[in-house]
Each structure stands twice: as structure tokens, then as C-alpha cells.
Design a protein around this motif. Structure first.
Motif, PDB file in Angstrom:
ATOM      1  N   LEU A  83       1.247   3.797   7.677  1.00  0.00           N
ATOM      2  CA  LEU A  83       1.226   2.937   6.376  1.00  0.00           C
ATOM      3  C   LEU A  83      -0.044   3.397   5.727  1.00  0.00           C
ATOM      4  O   LEU A  83      -1.044   3.759   6.162  1.00  0.00           O
ATOM      5  N   LEU A  84       0.204   3.333   4.261  1.00  0.00           N
ATOM      6  CA  LEU A  84      -0.939   3.557   3.253  1.00  0.00           C
ATOM      7  C   LEU A  84      -1.332   2.197   2.687  1.00  0.00           C
ATOM      8  O   LEU A  84      -0.611   1.641   2.218  1.00  0.00           O
ATOM      9  N   SER A  85      -2.672   1.729   2.654  1.00  0.00           N
ATOM     10  CA  SER A  85      -2.968   0.635   2.090  1.00  0.00           C
ATOM     11  C   SER A  85      -3.908   0.687   0.892  1.00  0.00           C
ATOM     12  O   SER A  85      -5.213   0.367   1.037  1.00  0.00           O
ATOM     13  N   PRO A  86      -3.169   0.779  -0.444  1.00  0.00           N
ATOM     14  CA  PRO A  86      -4.190   0.810  -1.510  1.00  0.00           C
ATOM     15  C   PRO A  86      -4.267  -0.847  -1.983  1.00  0.00           C
ATOM     16  O   PRO A  86      -3.578  -1.699  -1.752  1.00  0.00           O
TER      17      PRO A  86
END
Lengths: 119, 140
Positions: A24-27
Motif C-alpha cells: 500500500l501507498l498512503s498519500p
């Protein structure tokens, strides 16, 4: 019984589908009209992702960066504290947008903000 | 002179089946469980290939929003594509559940989809007061 067992085994072997691992990427999220940037103490650093012709480019302070490596090298020189705002135009592929988020994370930015660009 | 033990005996070979059956049953259980996971798996998408971030304490997904290559939005709870208005109500009802935050919501977008759809979905999340989101990537 052994026949049935083997049949079951073959059935499950054939029907099982293994899915690849996901990460996951969490911006952070912000809309362009949002007030969050106005309360920051630092001048926001904004990179805009857009199409120029058929090419996807990173636009950072007047510089047009065409490659991911170039973008990574450039943001590595920026101060980390103000964070990085990534404005993504509608016509850009999602995969390209996430390269910017990933590179910002790789460069050490803790606050990476995704902003849908209003054309 | 005749010895008692000299009589020829017929030895019937015995194949021990128990360990094999044990192993076969273990294999069946393994594949049954794996098949179960496959059923729960997400919609097939070409996710962007990125390392992502190490999630130290992964929250349970309560809502997975899938964006297909053509921009179609599919939520895991629905059977087909949904509109942004429907998505808004689904996000609203999901956030109404106890202890639901942005960490319980995951976006899965095809890497070739245009950001227009992702931007619209993010607009919906932002409208519901979410300050961040998780975007799924495929581990290289």
C-alpha cells in the motif's frame, strides 16, 4: 476412498488461483480548493503531473522532468519538512501518478499530499 | 534330515498406505484453504508495480474501491459497476460504522486507468472528511 481423495486433490490443485502480494501507498488527500495548504508555515512544494503530447511529465517549479530518475534526483535536493504536494491531472495514467508518490516516499518526504488537479 | 523352518513361505508385500493418505489429506486441506482465499481475492487488476510502504499494523479493510482500466468503479460489496453517487452513499455508510477511518479503506486502481476516475473517487473520500487514503500497489 483413495480414488475420491485423489480426485478432490486434483480438483483443488486445478481450481486454486494464487494472487500476487499487494502493498500500500498512503498519500494524504487534499482537494485543490482545500484550506490545508494555507495554514502551512512553509512554502508548499508542488509537482504537477500532466501529459505533454503523448508523454507524461513531472512539472516542478518551471522544470519539466521527463524521466522518473530525473524526478527522483530533483526532489532528493528539496527540503523534506514542507512536504510535497502532487497535483495530478485527469489525463495522466494512475500508474504514472503513483510513481511520483513512491519517489516522494523514497526521497524521505513524510507528508506526501495527493491533489486532483482542476484543469 | 529335514528342518522345520525350511518350508518355503509366501511373503505378501504390504504397502503402508497410512502416511500417504495423511499427506494427501494435508494437501487437500491446504488447497481447500488456498481456494477459499482465492474466492475472497479482489477483482483482477493490473496494479501499479511499486514497493509501497511497510504497514506496521494493517487495519482490516472495510471497503475496497476498485477502479478498472476503463474508469468503471466497482466496490467489493457490489456485484457490478457503480456511479459516484452510489459510491458516496457506500462510503458514508461505511464511515458510519464504529472505528472506521481512512485506514480501513483501500483504493485499487488499474495502472492504465486515467487519473480522472481516481481523482473523482478521492474527491468523494475527501468530501467525507478523509484526510488520507491507501492505494494498493503490486509488490515488484
Amino acid at each position: 476412498m483413495i480414488d475420491v481423495t485423489f480426485l478432490l486433490l486434483i480438483y483443488f490443485i486445478v481450481t486454486t488461483v494464487f494472487t500476487p502480494a499487494e502493498s500500500l501507498l498512503s498519500p494524504a488527500l487534499q482537494l485543490e480548493e482545500g484550506a490545508a495548504s494555507q495554514t502551512q508555515d512553509f512554502e508548499p512544494q508542488i509537482v504537477t503531473l500532466e501529459m505533454q503530447g503523448i508523454h507524461t511529465v513531472y512539472v516542478l517549479g518551471g522544470q519539466v522532468l521527463t524521466s522518473r530518475v530525473e524526478f527522483a534526483t530533483t526532489i532528493a535536493k528539496l527540503p523534506i519538512a514542507p512536504g510535497l504536494i502532487i497535483r495530478v491531472k485527469n489525463e495522466v495514467p494512475v500508474g504514472f501518478a503513483l510513481t511520483a508518490v513512491q519517489e516522494a516516499r523514497n526521497a524521505g518526504f513524510e507528508r506526501v499530499t495527493y491533489v486532483p488537479a482542476v484543469d | 534330515m529335514e528342518f522345520k523352518g525350511n518350508k518355503s513361505r509366501v511373503i505378501i508385500p504390504v504397502v503402508e498406505m497410512t502416511p500417504m493418505i495423511d499427506i494427501v489429506f494435508l494437501l487437500i486441506i491446504f488447497f481447500m484453504v488456498a481456494a477459499q482465499f482465492a474466492q475472497q481475492a479482489h477483482i483482477k487488476l493490473d496494479l501499479p508495480t511499486e514497493v509501497g510502504e511497510e504497514i506496521t499494523h494493517k487495519e482490516q479493510n472495510k471497503l475496497v474501491i476498485n477502479i478498472l482500466e476503463d474508469g468503471t468503479i466497482i466496490v467489493d460489496k457490489s456485484e457490478g459497476s457503480i456511479s459516484l453517487q452510489e459510491l458516496e452513499s457506500i462510503v458514508g455508510s461505511t464511515l458510519g460504522e464504529d472505528n472506521t477511518s481512512w485506514q480501513n479503506i483501500t483504493l485499487r486502481a488499474d495502472e492504465n486507468a486515467l487519473s480522472k476516475s481516481l481523482n473523482e473517487v478521492i474527491g468523494v473520500l475527501h468530501k467525507h472528511g478523509l484526510s488520507a487514503t491507501n492505494v494498493a500497489t503490486e509488490t515488484p
